[in-house]
Scaffold this motif. Structure first.
Motif, PDB file in Angstrom:
ATOM      1  N   LEU A  37       0.828  -1.206   0.000  1.00  0.00           N
ATOM      2  CA  LEU A  37       0.000   0.000   0.000  1.00  0.00           C
ATOM      3  C   LEU A  37       0.865   1.260   0.000  1.00  0.00           C
ATOM      4  N   ALA A  38       1.921   1.264   0.795  1.00  0.00           N
ATOM      5  CA  ALA A  38       2.807   2.424   0.864  1.00  0.00           C
ATOM      6  C   ALA A  38       3.506   2.654  -0.474  1.00  0.00           C
ATOM      7  N   SER A  39       3.964   1.591  -1.106  1.00  0.00           N
ATOM      8  CA  SER A  39       4.652   1.758  -2.388  1.00  0.00           C
ATOM      9  C   SER A  39       3.685   2.251  -3.460  1.00  0.00           C
ATOM     10  N   ALA A  40       2.447   1.788  -3.428  1.00  0.00           N
ATOM     11  CA  ALA A  40       1.451   2.274  -4.385  1.00  0.00           C
ATOM     12  C   ALA A  40       1.167   3.755  -4.152  1.00  0.00           C
ATOM     13  N   PHE A  41       1.075   4.151  -2.892  1.00  0.00           N
ATOM     14  CA  PHE A  41       0.847   5.555  -2.572  1.00  0.00           C
ATOM     15  C   PHE A  41       1.990   6.420  -3.087  1.00  0.00           C
ATOM     16  N   PHE A  42       3.226   6.041  -2.763  1.00  0.00           N
ATOM     17  CA  PHE A  42       4.362   6.854  -3.184  1.00  0.00           C
ATOM     18  C   PHE A  42       4.556   6.827  -4.696  1.00  0.00           C
TER      19      PHE A  42
END
Length: 52
Positions: A37-42
């Motif tokens: 989720l964090a990598s998709a956000f960034f």
């Protein structure tokens, strides 16, 4: 074949280790999901097509 204390203790150790590994696997799955989720956000923040 007799079932003495050492055999019973070995079985208990296997059960305990199995439970520990199940907990660890769940923690790793949760961490992996968070990282996805964090990598998709960034990645979306870095998208040049996205205008603020």
């Amino acid at each position: 074949m007799r079932c003495d204390g050492s055999v019973q203790r070995a079985e208990e150790d296997v059960v305990e280790e199995n439970l520990r590994l199940r907990r660890e696997n769940q923690q790793l799955r949760d961490t992996n999901e968070l990282l996805k989720l964090a990598s998709a956000f960034f990645a979306s923040e870095l998208d040049p097509q996205r205008r603020k």
